[in-house]
Design a protein around this motif. Structure first.
Motif, short mmCIF file in Angstrom:
data_model
loop_
_atom_site.label_atom_id
_atom_site.label_comp_id
_atom_site.label_asym_id
_atom_site.label_seq_id
_atom_site.Cartn_x
_atom_site.Cartn_y
_atom_site.Cartn_z
N PRO A 138 -2.52 -4.59 -13.88
CA PRO A 138 -3.73 -4.46 -13.05
C PRO A 138 -4.76 -5.55 -13.34
O PRO A 138 -5.46 -6.01 -12.42
CB PRO A 138 -4.26 -3.06 -13.43
N GLN A 139 -4.88 -5.97 -14.60
CA GLN A 139 -5.82 -7.04 -14.92
C GLN A 139 -5.41 -8.35 -14.26
O GLN A 139 -6.25 -9.10 -13.77
CB GLN A 139 -5.90 -7.22 -16.44
N ALA A 140 -4.10 -8.63 -14.26
CA ALA A 140 -3.61 -9.85 -13.61
C ALA A 140 -3.92 -9.84 -12.12
O ALA A 140 -4.34 -10.85 -11.54
CB ALA A 140 -2.11 -10.02 -13.85
N VAL A 141 -3.71 -8.68 -11.48
CA VAL A 141 -4.00 -8.57 -10.05
C VAL A 141 -5.50 -8.73 -9.80
O VAL A 141 -5.92 -9.45 -8.88
CB VAL A 141 -3.49 -7.22 -9.51
N ASP A 142 -6.32 -8.06 -10.61
CA ASP A 142 -7.76 -8.18 -10.43
C ASP A 142 -8.22 -9.64 -10.58
O ASP A 142 -9.09 -10.11 -9.84
CB ASP A 142 -8.49 -7.31 -11.44
N LEU A 143 -7.65 -10.35 -11.54
CA LEU A 143 -8.01 -11.75 -11.72
C LEU A 143 -7.61 -12.58 -10.50
O LEU A 143 -8.36 -13.43 -10.04
CB LEU A 143 -7.34 -12.30 -12.99
N ALA A 144 -6.42 -12.31 -9.97
CA ALA A 144 -5.97 -13.04 -8.78
C ALA A 144 -6.93 -12.84 -7.62
O ALA A 144 -7.18 -13.77 -6.83
CB ALA A 144 -4.57 -12.59 -8.40
N ASP B 188 0.82 -1.22 0.00
CA ASP B 188 0.00 0.00 0.00
C ASP B 188 0.85 1.27 0.00
O ASP B 188 0.41 2.31 -0.51
CB ASP B 188 -0.92 0.00 1.23
N GLN B 189 2.05 1.21 0.55
CA GLN B 189 2.93 2.39 0.53
C GLN B 189 3.34 2.77 -0.88
O GLN B 189 3.60 3.94 -1.15
CB GLN B 189 4.17 2.13 1.39
N HIS B 190 3.41 1.81 -1.77
CA HIS B 190 3.83 2.09 -3.14
C HIS B 190 2.68 2.04 -4.14
O HIS B 190 2.71 2.74 -5.15
CB HIS B 190 4.92 1.08 -3.56
N LEU B 191 1.68 1.23 -3.85
CA LEU B 191 0.53 1.07 -4.75
C LEU B 191 -0.74 1.25 -3.92
O LEU B 191 -1.49 0.30 -3.69
CB LEU B 191 0.56 -0.30 -5.42
N GLY C 87 6.86 -5.86 -10.23
CA GLY C 87 7.11 -5.07 -11.43
C GLY C 87 6.44 -3.72 -11.36
O GLY C 87 7.01 -2.70 -11.78
N MET C 88 5.23 -3.67 -10.82
CA MET C 88 4.52 -2.40 -10.66
C MET C 88 5.22 -1.51 -9.64
O MET C 88 5.31 -0.29 -9.81
CB MET C 88 3.08 -2.67 -10.23
N VAL C 89 5.74 -2.11 -8.56
CA VAL C 89 6.46 -1.34 -7.54
C VAL C 89 7.73 -0.72 -8.14
O VAL C 89 8.05 0.45 -7.88
CB VAL C 89 6.80 -2.23 -6.33
N ILE C 90 8.47 -1.49 -8.93
CA ILE C 90 9.68 -0.96 -9.56
C ILE C 90 9.35 0.28 -10.38
O ILE C 90 10.05 1.29 -10.32
CB ILE C 90 10.35 -2.04 -10.43
N ARG C 91 8.28 0.21 -11.14
CA ARG C 91 7.90 1.38 -11.95
C ARG C 91 7.51 2.56 -11.08
O ARG C 91 7.88 3.71 -11.37
CB ARG C 91 6.74 1.02 -12.88
N GLN C 92 6.81 2.30 -10.00
CA GLN C 92 6.38 3.38 -9.11
C GLN C 92 7.58 4.06 -8.46
O GLN C 92 7.62 5.28 -8.32
CB GLN C 92 5.43 2.83 -8.05
N VAL C 93 8.57 3.26 -8.05
CA VAL C 93 9.72 3.80 -7.34
C VAL C 93 10.69 4.51 -8.27
O VAL C 93 11.25 5.56 -7.93
CB VAL C 93 10.45 2.66 -6.58
N THR C 94 10.93 3.95 -9.45
CA THR C 94 11.96 4.48 -10.36
C THR C 94 11.42 5.38 -11.46
O THR C 94 12.18 6.15 -12.05
CB THR C 94 12.72 3.32 -11.03
N SER D 256 3.23 -17.92 -6.19
CA SER D 256 2.22 -17.16 -6.92
C SER D 256 2.88 -16.13 -7.82
O SER D 256 3.59 -15.24 -7.34
CB SER D 256 1.27 -16.46 -5.94
N SER D 257 2.63 -16.23 -9.11
CA SER D 257 3.19 -15.27 -10.05
C SER D 257 2.63 -13.86 -9.84
O SER D 257 3.23 -12.88 -10.25
CB SER D 257 2.94 -15.73 -11.48
N THR D 258 1.49 -13.76 -9.18
CA THR D 258 0.92 -12.45 -8.88
C THR D 258 1.89 -11.60 -8.07
O THR D 258 1.96 -10.38 -8.25
CB THR D 258 -0.41 -12.62 -8.10
N ASN D 259 2.65 -12.23 -7.18
CA ASN D 259 3.62 -11.50 -6.37
C ASN D 259 4.59 -10.70 -7.23
O ASN D 259 4.92 -9.54 -6.94
CB ASN D 259 4.41 -12.48 -5.49
N TYR D 260 5.07 -11.32 -8.30
CA TYR D 260 6.09 -10.67 -9.11
C TYR D 260 5.51 -9.69 -10.11
O TYR D 260 6.17 -8.73 -10.51
CB TYR D 260 6.99 -11.73 -9.76
N VAL D 261 4.25 -9.88 -10.50
CA VAL D 261 3.57 -8.83 -11.27
C VAL D 261 3.50 -7.56 -10.42
O VAL D 261 3.77 -6.45 -10.91
CB VAL D 261 2.17 -9.31 -11.69
N LEU D 262 3.16 -7.71 -9.15
CA LEU D 262 3.11 -6.56 -8.25
C LEU D 262 4.49 -5.93 -8.07
O LEU D 262 4.63 -4.70 -8.04
CB LEU D 262 2.54 -6.97 -6.90
#
Length: 375
Positions: A176-182, A112-115, A204-211, A196-202
């Motif tokens: 976001p679609q992958a997370v919603d499906l999970a 939640d701190q990043h997304l 990837g989203m955190v990396i984009r948010q931070v960098t 769970s591959s969902t962990n690494y999709v998230l």
């Protein structure tokens, strides 16, 4: 087509020793083989049902490395590009750990701190029931991004369900679609290992948010370019493989050489070569990408009850040797890299299908490569 829980790979601990190798000692004191894994390789075709298979082993010898290549079956070569599936997770984990080393994030940060707002119990209160893995047979609390940490994402202890259970490798998704499906699936127990591959999709989203950059761009800048991995790429939505490449076959024999990588994203998008994977894992375990502190963090499996570190997992062979690495399964390809703890001895093998009929063959091949002969 198998479910994508198999398509994006689940680490499997080694369970059987089928062959004893012939050995030759090296100067580092690590037991090394004289090509014994090469003798197992044809069995991936004759017994495992793969159309073709190849391996590349590399052993550090003083200032350089000695390579050994073998293949079996038609139309497969050392220089081929292929899809590496969940080996992508090791690359993503390295980027996250480098960001932690730079104090741009903490592994104890919550999702939640990043997304903010992405994972909240209210969004999952009406979840339908879907298929569950054995590790998810006891459901946990609804996923809450205010409680799930980046450390838990990295170690697969977040309790987040795996979106790949229902996509079957055929549906390209945005993150976001992958997370919603999970979130339509029953959760696992937070704090317990559940791949769970969902962990690494998230992540990837955190990396984009931070960098401010996509995870692929950060991996290119931090890993691929510095190590000179000329055959490695994140293809995005590009369906074709770079030349040279052979063909890839699904379990039913259909040609799946062309594939939309968005079925996997940050959990399994990578395209690479045998040489590049050996180079990457040798560099990682040899301390070229992470400081000793962060490499120890990556290899700490306590949170996942010994089964997984952070983008890396151990396999204890029947002879007592432990190797580190990852596997990757995606339509048309299965890949496995394993290495000694210091990266001095690395083996990558691949088959050009996502199914092998005999699951004993992988432990046999790893044991033949890394185990000393027992008399």
């Amino acid at each position: 087509m198998p479910t994508l829980r198999t398509v994006l790979s689940i680490p499997v601990l080694v369970a059987a020793l089928l062959l004893s190798p012939a050995l030759s000692p090296d100067t580092s004191g690590t037991a090394t083989t004289a090509g014994s894994a090469d003798a197992v390789l044809p069995r991936l075709v004759t017994e495992g049902g793969a159309p073709a298979a190849a391996l590349l082993a590399q052993i550090r010898t003083g200032p350089g490395r000695v390579s050994r290549y073998a293949d079996t079956g038609p139309n497969i070569a050392r220089t081929d590009h292929f899809r590496a599936g969940s080996i992508t997770k090791t690359f993503v984990a390295v980027v996250v750990l480098q960001l932690a080393a730079e104090h741009r994030l903490s592994l104890n940060d919550t999702v939640d701190q990043h997304l903010p707002g992405l994972l909240r119990p209210a969004r999952t209160s009406g979840s339908r029931t879907g298929p569950r893995s054995r590790s998810q047979s006891r459901s946990g609390s609804p996923p809450d991004g205010r409680r799930i940490t980046l450390r838990q994402l990295l170690s697969h202890t977040s309790g987040l369900p795996d979106f790949t259970q229902v996509t079957a490798g055929t549906v390209p998704l945005t993150p976001p679609q992958a997370v919603d499906l999970a979130l339509t699936l029953p959760p696992a127990r937070r704090g317990h290992y559940s791949y769970s591959s969902t962990n690494y999709v998230l992540l990837g989203m955190v990396i984009r948010q931070v960098t401010g950059h996509p995870y692929a761009a950060e991996a290119e800048r931090r890993i691929i370019a510095p190590l000179g991995l000329a055959g490695t790429s994140f293809p995005g939505s590009r369906r074709s493989l770079p030349a040279p490449h052979g063909h890839a076959f699904a379990a039913d024999g259909s040609d799946v050489t062309e594939l939309d990588p968005r079925v996997a994203g940050a959990a399994g998008e990578l395209v690479t070569t045998l040489d590049d994977l050996d180079r990457f894992y040798a560099a990682l375990l040899g301390g070229e990408l992470l400081t000793p502190h962060w490499l120890r963090e990556m290899k700490d499996t306590r949170a996942a009850q010994g089964e997984y570190g952070m983008g890396l997992y151990p396999a204890r062979l029947p002879c007592g040797v432990t190797v580190w690495g990852h596997n990757g399964r995606i339509s048309g390809s299965y890949v496995r890299t394993a290495a000694t703890a210091d990266g001095g001895h690395v083996l990558t093998f691949r088959v050009n299908t996502d199914a092998m009929a005999d699951t004993r063959l992988e432990p046999a091949l790893l044991s033949a490569e890394f185990c000393p002969r027992t008399w």
